[in-house]
Write a protein that holds these residues in place. Structure first.
Motif, PDB file in Angstrom:
ATOM      1  N   UNK A 161      -8.405  -9.561  -8.359  1.00 20.30           N
ATOM      2  CA  UNK A 161      -8.141 -10.736  -9.179  1.00 20.30           C
ATOM      3  C   UNK A 161      -7.278 -11.765  -8.491  1.00 20.30           C
ATOM      4  N   UNK A 162      -6.567 -11.342  -7.458  1.00 18.88           N
ATOM      5  CA  UNK A 162      -5.685 -12.271  -6.763  1.00 18.88           C
ATOM      6  C   UNK A 162      -6.440 -13.022  -5.662  1.00 18.88           C
ATOM      7  N   UNK A 163      -5.829 -14.085  -5.169  1.00 16.54           N
ATOM      8  CA  UNK A 163      -6.429 -14.900  -4.117  1.00 16.54           C
ATOM      9  C   UNK A 163      -6.699 -14.044  -2.888  1.00 16.54           C
ATOM     10  N   UNK A 164      -7.923 -14.096  -2.384  1.00 17.94           N
ATOM     11  CA  UNK A 164      -8.291 -13.228  -1.275  1.00 17.94           C
ATOM     12  C   UNK A 164      -7.562 -13.589   0.024  1.00 17.94           C
ATOM     13  N   UNK A 165      -7.337 -14.859   0.279  1.00 12.11           N
ATOM     14  CA  UNK A 165      -6.618 -15.218   1.505  1.00 12.11           C
ATOM     15  C   UNK A 165      -5.186 -14.712   1.445  1.00 12.11           C
ATOM     16  N   UNK A 166      -4.590 -14.711   0.275  1.00 16.15           N
ATOM     17  CA  UNK A 166      -3.228 -14.176   0.132  1.00 16.15           C
ATOM     18  C   UNK A 166      -3.223 -12.678   0.418  1.00 16.15           C
ATOM     19  N   UNK A 167      -4.227 -11.970  -0.074  1.00 14.52           N
ATOM     20  CA  UNK A 167      -4.328 -10.531   0.172  1.00 14.52           C
ATOM     21  C   UNK A 167      -4.441 -10.256   1.666  1.00 14.52           C
ATOM     22  N   UNK A 168      -5.261 -11.020   2.377  1.00 18.53           N
ATOM     23  CA  UNK A 168      -5.396 -10.820   3.820  1.00 18.53           C
ATOM     24  C   UNK A 168      -4.093 -11.163   4.549  1.00 18.53           C
ATOM     25  N   UNK A 169      -3.359 -12.152   4.065  1.00 19.28           N
ATOM     26  CA  UNK A 169      -2.062 -12.461   4.677  1.00 19.28           C
ATOM     27  C   UNK A 169      -1.077 -11.310   4.515  1.00 19.28           C
ATOM     28  N   UNK A 170      -1.185 -10.607   3.409  1.00 21.47           N
ATOM     29  CA  UNK A 170      -0.300  -9.465   3.173  1.00 21.47           C
ATOM     30  C   UNK A 170      -0.679  -8.270   4.041  1.00 21.47           C
ATOM     31  N   UNK A 171      -1.956  -8.169   4.383  1.00 22.52           N
ATOM     32  CA  UNK A 171      -2.440  -7.007   5.122  1.00 22.52           C
ATOM     33  C   UNK A 171      -2.381  -7.159   6.636  1.00 22.52           C
ATOM     34  N   UNK A 172      -2.496  -8.398   7.122  1.00 27.23           N
ATOM     35  CA  UNK A 172      -2.649  -8.628   8.553  1.00 27.23           C
ATOM     36  C   UNK A 172      -1.487  -9.431   9.121  1.00 27.23           C
ATOM     37  N   UNK A 173      -1.308  -9.304  10.417  1.00 26.91           N
ATOM     38  CA  UNK A 173      -0.233 -10.025  11.091  1.00 26.91           C
ATOM     39  C   UNK A 173      -0.736 -11.365  11.611  1.00 26.91           C
ATOM     40  N   UNK A 174      -0.184 -12.444  11.068  1.00 24.40           N
ATOM     41  CA  UNK A 174      -0.516 -13.763  11.580  1.00 24.40           C
ATOM     42  C   UNK A 174      -1.568 -14.480  10.766  1.00 24.40           C
ATOM     43  N   UNK A 175      -1.425 -15.800  10.698  1.00 26.71           N
ATOM     44  CA  UNK A 175      -2.342 -16.621   9.918  1.00 26.71           C
ATOM     45  C   UNK A 175      -3.748 -16.630  10.506  1.00 26.71           C
ATOM     46  N   UNK A 176      -3.839 -16.611  11.834  1.00 23.36           N
ATOM     47  CA  UNK A 176      -5.155 -16.634  12.465  1.00 23.36           C
ATOM     48  C   UNK A 176      -5.974 -15.408  12.085  1.00 23.36           C
ATOM     49  N   UNK A 177      -5.335 -14.247  12.121  1.00 20.92           N
ATOM     50  CA  UNK A 177      -6.030 -13.011  11.765  1.00 20.92           C
ATOM     51  C   UNK A 177      -6.439 -13.021  10.289  1.00 20.92           C
ATOM     52  N   UNK A 178      -5.566 -13.534   9.433  1.00 22.26           N
ATOM     53  CA  UNK A 178      -5.864 -13.587   8.005  1.00 22.26           C
ATOM     54  C   UNK A 178      -7.033 -14.527   7.731  1.00 22.26           C
ATOM     55  N   UNK A 179      -7.028 -15.688   8.365  1.00 17.23           N
ATOM     56  CA  UNK A 179      -8.112 -16.644   8.154  1.00 17.23           C
ATOM     57  C   UNK A 179      -9.436 -16.109   8.689  1.00 17.23           C
ATOM     58  N   UNK A 180      -9.382 -15.436   9.813  1.00 19.24           N
ATOM     59  CA  UNK A 180     -10.611 -14.865  10.388  1.00 19.24           C
ATOM     60  C   UNK A 180     -11.180 -13.790   9.454  1.00 19.24           C
ATOM     61  N   UNK A 181     -10.313 -12.937   8.939  1.00 17.40           N
ATOM     62  CA  UNK A 181     -10.764 -11.887   8.027  1.00 17.40           C
ATOM     63  C   UNK A 181     -11.293 -12.468   6.724  1.00 17.40           C
ATOM     64  N   UNK A 182     -10.639 -13.511   6.237  1.00 11.24           N
ATOM     65  CA  UNK A 182     -11.084 -14.140   4.997  1.00 11.24           C
ATOM     66  C   UNK A 182     -12.468 -14.766   5.174  1.00 11.24           C
ATOM     67  N   UNK A 183     -12.686 -15.405   6.310  1.00  8.88           N
ATOM     68  CA  UNK A 183     -14.001 -15.995   6.580  1.00  8.88           C
ATOM     69  C   UNK A 183     -15.072 -14.911   6.675  1.00  8.88           C
ATOM     70  N   UNK A 184     -14.723 -13.783   7.295  1.00  9.15           N
ATOM     71  CA  UNK A 184     -15.666 -12.668   7.391  1.00  9.15           C
ATOM     72  C   UNK A 184     -15.949 -12.077   6.014  1.00  9.15           C
TER      73      UNK A 184
END
Length: 215
Positions: free
Chosen positions: A44-67
């Motif tokens: 239910x929460x924002x997916x990009x926020x979830x990836x930011x919590x799980x991964x190190x760095x904005x680049x990794x979070x954005x890449x995972x979110x796009x995937x």
């Protein structure tokens, strides 16, 4: 009749059937069990926020979110997208009776559009919103308040919020909505939704019209 009903999508009006988790695992095939558990807890929460919590760095979070978005769109294209039974009829009934309907989601605008297009729902709601457009995602109240502002309501208490997760419930309560209903067709259990403070816990969205008749 409450003049505005803000509806969550996956798990509330749209069947999830594990699609979020499947897309997550396609995006991060090496995810640990702890990471998968975190995805489940933060449904239910924002997916990009979830990836930011799980991964190190904005680049990794954005890449995972796009995937993730690509994987979810592929699952929808494969035919894994259907409404919760009764949801189309309830939405039509609400609008026929004069209520405005808004869709909120933890997905991006692109993923939301993929879902709405697959269902033929692009004109089903009076307003749609996402975390990025509203400001913040759940459990913050921003998406509910964006719908209130976007549709010109005078009072936040003239709102019903419906979702399947504790984050949905918290978002509704923090917005000041009069009705904050949890449904059991998604990620949240009856105990979870009640503990979050839901004013009503419903088997599904099919039970919503009966609740709203009292307002």
């Amino acid at each position: 009749m409450i003049p505005l009903v803000v509806l969550d999508m996956a798990g509330t009006t749209v069947l999830d059937d594990g699609l979020v988790e499947q897309a997550f695992l396609r995006a991060l095939p090496d995810a640990t069990p702890a990471m998968v558990d975190h995805v489940r807890v933060t449904m239910g929460q924002s997916k990009i926020v979830v990836f930011r919590e799980l991964l190190n760095g904005e680049t990794a979070a954005q890449r995972a979110n796009a995937a993730f978005e690509e994987a979810y769109a592929a699952l929808v294209a494969e035919g894994h997208c259907a409404p919760v039974p009764g949801a189309p009829e309830v939405i039509t009934d609400l609008r026929t009776r004069g209520a405005k309907v808004a869709f909120s989601t933890g997905f991006s605008r692109a993923t939301q559009h993929v879902i709405l297009s697959a269902l033929g729902w692009t004109d089903r709601a009076d307003f749609t919103t996402t975390p990025a457009e509203a400001g913040r995602g759940r459990p913050y109240p921003d998406m509910v308040l964006a719908a209130v502002l976007g549709l010109g309501l005078a009072d936040v208490r003239d709102v019903a919020v419906v979702g399947d997760t504790p984050s949905d419930v918290l978002s509704g309560l923090r917005s000041g909505a009069r009705v904050v209903a949890g449904v059991l067709t998604g990620a949240g259990s009856r105990a979870d939704l009640a503990a979050a403070g839901a004013t009503h816990v419903l088997d599904s969205i099919r039970d919503l019209p009966a609740v709203l008749e009292g307002f």
